[in-house]
Design a protein around this motif. Structure first.
Motif, PDB file in Angstrom:
ATOM      1  N   SER A  35      50.426  48.020  48.468  1.00  0.00           N
ATOM      2  CA  SER A  35      50.094  47.233  49.657  1.00  0.00           C
ATOM      3  C   SER A  35      50.037  48.086  50.926  1.00  0.00           C
ATOM      4  O   SER A  35      49.703  47.595  51.987  1.00  0.00           O
ATOM      5  CB  SER A  35      51.101  46.093  49.840  1.00  0.00           C
ATOM      6  OG  SER A  35      52.359  46.640  50.138  1.00  0.00           O
ATOM      7  N   THR A  52      47.206  51.664  58.914  1.00  0.00           N
ATOM      8  CA  THR A  52      46.448  51.680  57.662  1.00  0.00           C
ATOM      9  C   THR A  52      46.029  53.108  57.329  1.00  0.00           C
ATOM     10  O   THR A  52      46.038  53.977  58.190  1.00  0.00           O
ATOM     11  CB  THR A  52      45.149  50.832  57.768  1.00  0.00           C
ATOM     12  OG1 THR A  52      44.337  51.409  58.783  1.00  0.00           O
ATOM     13  CG2 THR A  52      45.434  49.390  58.097  1.00  0.00           C
ATOM     14  N   ASP A  86      43.486  49.530  53.442  1.00  0.00           N
ATOM     15  CA  ASP A  86      43.710  48.299  54.198  1.00  0.00           C
ATOM     16  C   ASP A  86      43.450  47.120  53.279  1.00  0.00           C
ATOM     17  O   ASP A  86      42.923  47.298  52.178  1.00  0.00           O
ATOM     18  CB  ASP A  86      42.769  48.228  55.412  1.00  0.00           C
ATOM     19  CG  ASP A  86      41.310  48.266  54.976  1.00  0.00           C
ATOM     20  OD1 ASP A  86      40.813  47.243  54.476  1.00  0.00           O
ATOM     21  OD2 ASP A  86      40.664  49.325  55.099  1.00  0.00           O
ATOM     22  N   HIS A  87      43.785  45.909  53.725  1.00  0.00           N
ATOM     23  CA  HIS A  87      43.716  44.753  52.844  1.00  0.00           C
ATOM     24  C   HIS A  87      42.342  44.572  52.200  1.00  0.00           C
ATOM     25  O   HIS A  87      42.234  44.350  50.991  1.00  0.00           O
ATOM     26  CB  HIS A  87      44.123  43.471  53.586  1.00  0.00           C
ATOM     27  CG  HIS A  87      43.963  42.258  52.751  1.00  0.00           C
ATOM     28  ND1 HIS A  87      42.814  41.501  52.751  1.00  0.00           N
ATOM     29  CD2 HIS A  87      44.764  41.725  51.807  1.00  0.00           C
ATOM     30  CE1 HIS A  87      42.945  40.528  51.872  1.00  0.00           C
ATOM     31  NE2 HIS A  87      44.122  40.642  51.285  1.00  0.00           N
ATOM     32  N   THR A  88      41.279  44.657  52.986  1.00  0.00           N
ATOM     33  CA  THR A  88      39.946  44.423  52.413  1.00  0.00           C
ATOM     34  C   THR A  88      39.602  45.509  51.390  1.00  0.00           C
ATOM     35  O   THR A  88      39.130  45.198  50.291  1.00  0.00           O
ATOM     36  CB  THR A  88      38.877  44.376  53.515  1.00  0.00           C
ATOM     37  OG1 THR A  88      39.243  43.391  54.477  1.00  0.00           O
ATOM     38  CG2 THR A  88      37.510  44.015  52.943  1.00  0.00           C
ATOM     39  N   ALA A  89      39.845  46.772  51.737  1.00  0.00           N
ATOM     40  CA  ALA A  89      39.502  47.867  50.815  1.00  0.00           C
ATOM     41  C   ALA A  89      40.296  47.769  49.515  1.00  0.00           C
ATOM     42  O   ALA A  89      39.796  48.119  48.438  1.00  0.00           O
ATOM     43  CB  ALA A  89      39.741  49.214  51.490  1.00  0.00           C
ATOM     44  N   ARG A  90      41.523  47.245  49.605  1.00  0.00           N
ATOM     45  CA  ARG A  90      42.343  47.131  48.384  1.00  0.00           C
ATOM     46  C   ARG A  90      41.768  46.124  47.391  1.00  0.00           C
ATOM     47  O   ARG A  90      42.157  46.110  46.232  1.00  0.00           O
ATOM     48  CB  ARG A  90      43.786  46.743  48.739  1.00  0.00           C
ATOM     49  CG  ARG A  90      44.552  47.852  49.411  1.00  0.00           C
ATOM     50  CD  ARG A  90      46.041  47.585  49.393  1.00  0.00           C
ATOM     51  NE  ARG A  90      46.459  46.435  50.187  1.00  0.00           N
ATOM     52  CZ  ARG A  90      46.696  46.451  51.482  1.00  0.00           C
ATOM     53  NH1 ARG A  90      46.549  47.556  52.170  1.00  0.00           N
ATOM     54  NH2 ARG A  90      47.089  45.361  52.117  1.00  0.00           N
ATOM     55  N   GLY A  91      40.879  45.275  47.852  1.00  0.00           N
ATOM     56  CA  GLY A  91      40.197  44.355  46.939  1.00  0.00           C
ATOM     57  C   GLY A  91      39.172  45.089  46.082  1.00  0.00           C
ATOM     58  O   GLY A  91      38.679  44.553  45.100  1.00  0.00           O
ATOM     59  N   LYS A  92      38.823  46.315  46.468  1.00  0.00           N
ATOM     60  CA  LYS A  92      37.819  47.101  45.724  1.00  0.00           C
ATOM     61  C   LYS A  92      38.458  48.283  45.001  1.00  0.00           C
ATOM     62  O   LYS A  92      38.076  48.605  43.874  1.00  0.00           O
ATOM     63  CB  LYS A  92      36.742  47.599  46.705  1.00  0.00           C
ATOM     64  CG  LYS A  92      35.508  48.190  46.035  1.00  0.00           C
ATOM     65  CD  LYS A  92      34.642  47.085  45.520  1.00  0.00           C
ATOM     66  CE  LYS A  92      33.378  47.440  44.760  1.00  0.00           C
ATOM     67  NZ  LYS A  92      32.951  48.761  44.556  1.00  0.00           N
ATOM     68  N   THR A 110      34.858  53.424  45.064  1.00  0.00           N
ATOM     69  CA  THR A 110      34.886  53.764  46.492  1.00  0.00           C
ATOM     70  C   THR A 110      34.726  55.265  46.718  1.00  0.00           C
ATOM     71  O   THR A 110      34.188  55.668  47.749  1.00  0.00           O
ATOM     72  CB  THR A 110      36.191  53.277  47.168  1.00  0.00           C
ATOM     73  OG1 THR A 110      37.307  53.922  46.551  1.00  0.00           O
ATOM     74  CG2 THR A 110      36.356  51.781  47.053  1.00  0.00           C
TER      75      THR A 110
END
Ligand SMILES: Cc1cc2nc3c(=O)[nH]c(=O)nc-3n(C[C@H](O)[C@H](O)[C@H](O)COP(=O)(O)OP(=O)(O)OC[C@H]3O[C@@H](n4cnc5c(N)ncnc54)[C@H](O)[C@@H]3O)c2cc1C
Ligand code: FES
Ligand code: FES
Lengths: 283, 152
Positions: free
Chosen positions: A98, A189, A102-108, A38
């Motif tokens: 956590s 966030t 944000d939730h989506t970015a934490r997947g990357k 990222t």
């Protein structure tokens, strides 16, 4: 759009990655270890990061290790923050991770990428700093193990061509009482005004901060002030504030004065939590 | 290699495409494959307008290189056909200008599939990944809750 071109390489062993880095460095290609990627993508678009050879670490099995082994929790550097949260082996890390992005970015975003990030918040390092996990590092000379307290001084201390492979955390820490509070300028966030993380160990309170100074840190002097039995609460806070490293950030997220005001309140909350028998969690 | 001939699995089809290593998945979908449903917003991971699903999970396609998407199952808003979340967005007027909508829909689609029992905390946590400049989010939350079989 990233304006520069680079080779994209996917080594499958630690040795291959380290050898690639050395060769590409000798060829003047500014090699770049890539995990979640990222930072390269966002800073590269702004011409604030550059490389002609990107070495993606995600295909190296050791960088994906995740589980309990003997006395340790083993976590690979290429695990996404979401993967660490979902498995929840280390609730302190889950709490801190956590609240990153944000939730989506934490997947990357990955654990290793956050700890080694150029953007200085590096919040995921806080739990590892407080329990002094062991860091496994690979490079041309092979593999080394270091305590986090030696490997991380304001930022990760790696020699050219070295990369973070794993974090080993002793089981005894996985369920130690902790508290983590993230204050933002606004919204729910993104980057912090200040993040404070504290853990109660047998030898006393351990405290780490991100967003106060242009680096995350754990300070023996701050902890000594907060743990001094002869001090009353007001003295503990006053001496802890005096012991903070410098410089204190003074930027668009908040002025120096505002940060110190917020920090005083955060220290109050940490002491409340301690005196109240560690009941609060993840405020 | 600086360029790659990839086969990407998108919306159930294999799509061949030549990309630069530096091309993001968002750019590749829109500029090379004509899939313009995923929207460019901040291009910085902040707004969520570009959200797609990768192996069933939400992903900001501006934060992923196309080369990283090889071997993964990608779903864009074009790949949804009368999905329950799409109907619920219409019924609850969960958009105004519509620019953020494909990203919200892909995020919410993944949420209801992965967490059919999602509580308010979980719904809030997921919805925080996307920004809408027009609505007040209440309609979007209502649409998610309808699909989850809950009253808001
Ligand atoms: C929308 C958004 C919001 C964010 N909010 C926050 C926040 O609130 N708090 C916070 O702390 N962070 C936040 N971040 C994340 C942070 O800014 C970094 O972008 C991120 O942590 C980098 O992780 P990555 O896995 O993508 O790393 P990469 O981009 O892959 O790498 C980052 C750096 O680390 C190096 N590196 C990567 N892996 C290794 C390794 N294994 N060994 C050695 N060096 C390595 C790379 O060469 C690079 O210099 C946010 C990011 C985004 C996109
Ligand atoms: S365009 Fe991808 S998050 Fe905004
Ligand atoms: S409907 Fe306009 S930005 Fe969301």
């Amino acid at each position: 759009m990233i304006s520069f071109d680079f080779d994209y390489l996917t080594p499958t062993t630690m040795q291959e990655a380290a050898e690639l880095f050395q060769r590409l460095d000798q060829e003047g290609k500014s090699p770049y270890y890539y995990s979640g990627g990222t930072e390269l993508i966002t800073l590269g678009r702004l011409n604030m990061a550059y490389s002609e050879a990107v070495i993606d670490l995600k295909n190296i099995p050791e960088c994906h290790a995740h589980g309990l082994s003997g006395d340790f929790l083993v976590q690979g550097s290429a695990l996404s923050l979401t993967a660490a949260e979902v498995a929840n082996f280390f609730p302190f890390l889950t709490s801190v991770a956590s609240q990153v992005a944000d939730h989506t970015a934490r997947g990357k975003i990955t654990i290793g990428g956050n700890i080694c990030a150029a953007i200085f918040y590096r919040e995921a390092v806080l739990p590892y700093l407080l329990v002094d996990s062991t860091v496994i590092i690979a490079g041309n000379k092979g593999i080394t193990a270091k305590k986090m307290s030696d490997a991380f001084k304001e930022k990760i201390q790696l020699k050219k061509g070295e990369f973070l492979v794993q974090l080993l955390t002793e089981r005894k820490w996985l369920n130690a009482p902790f508290i983590h509070i993230k204050r933002r300028q606004q919204w729910q966030t993104g980057y912090p005004l200040i993040t404070i993380a504290a853990l109660q160990a047998e030898d006393g309170l351990r405290v780490g901060l991100s967003g106060l100074c242009p680096f995350p840190f754990r300070s023996a002097a701050v902890e000594a002030a907060l743990n001094k039995k002869e001090f009353n609460r007001e003295e503990k806070i006053r001496e802890a504030l005096k012991a903070m490293p410098s410089p204190i950030l003074d930027d668009v997220e908040g002025s120096k004065e505002y940060r110190l005001f917020a920090l005083r309140n955060l220290l109050e909350e940490i002491l409340n939590w301690q005196e109240g028998g560690f009941k609060l969690e993840n405020t | 290699m600086k360029t790659h001939n990839l086969v990407l699995r998108i919306n159930g089809e294999d799509r061949q495409v030549t990309v630069r290593s530096a091309d993001t998945l968002l750019y590749t979908l829109r500029g090379r494959l004509g899939l313009t449903g995923s929207k460019p917003g901040c291009l910085n991971g902040d707004c969520g307008a570009c959200t797609v699903n990768v192996d069933g999970w939400p992903m900001k396609s501006c934060l992923m290189l196309a080369v990283e998407a090889q071997g993964k199952e990608i779903t864009t808003v074009e790949g949804l056909h009368d999905a329950p979340i799409q109907k619920a967005f219409v019924e609850h007027f969960a958009f105004q200008c519509g620019y953020c909508t494909p990203g919200f829909i892909m995020n919410c689609h993944s949420l209801v599939n992965n967490h059919p029992g999602a509580d308010d905390k979980k719904i809030k946590e997921w919805l925080e990944s996307n920004i809408c400049r027009c609505t007040g989010y209440a309609e979007i939350e209502a649409a998610v809750k309808e699909v989850l079989g809950k009253k808001s």
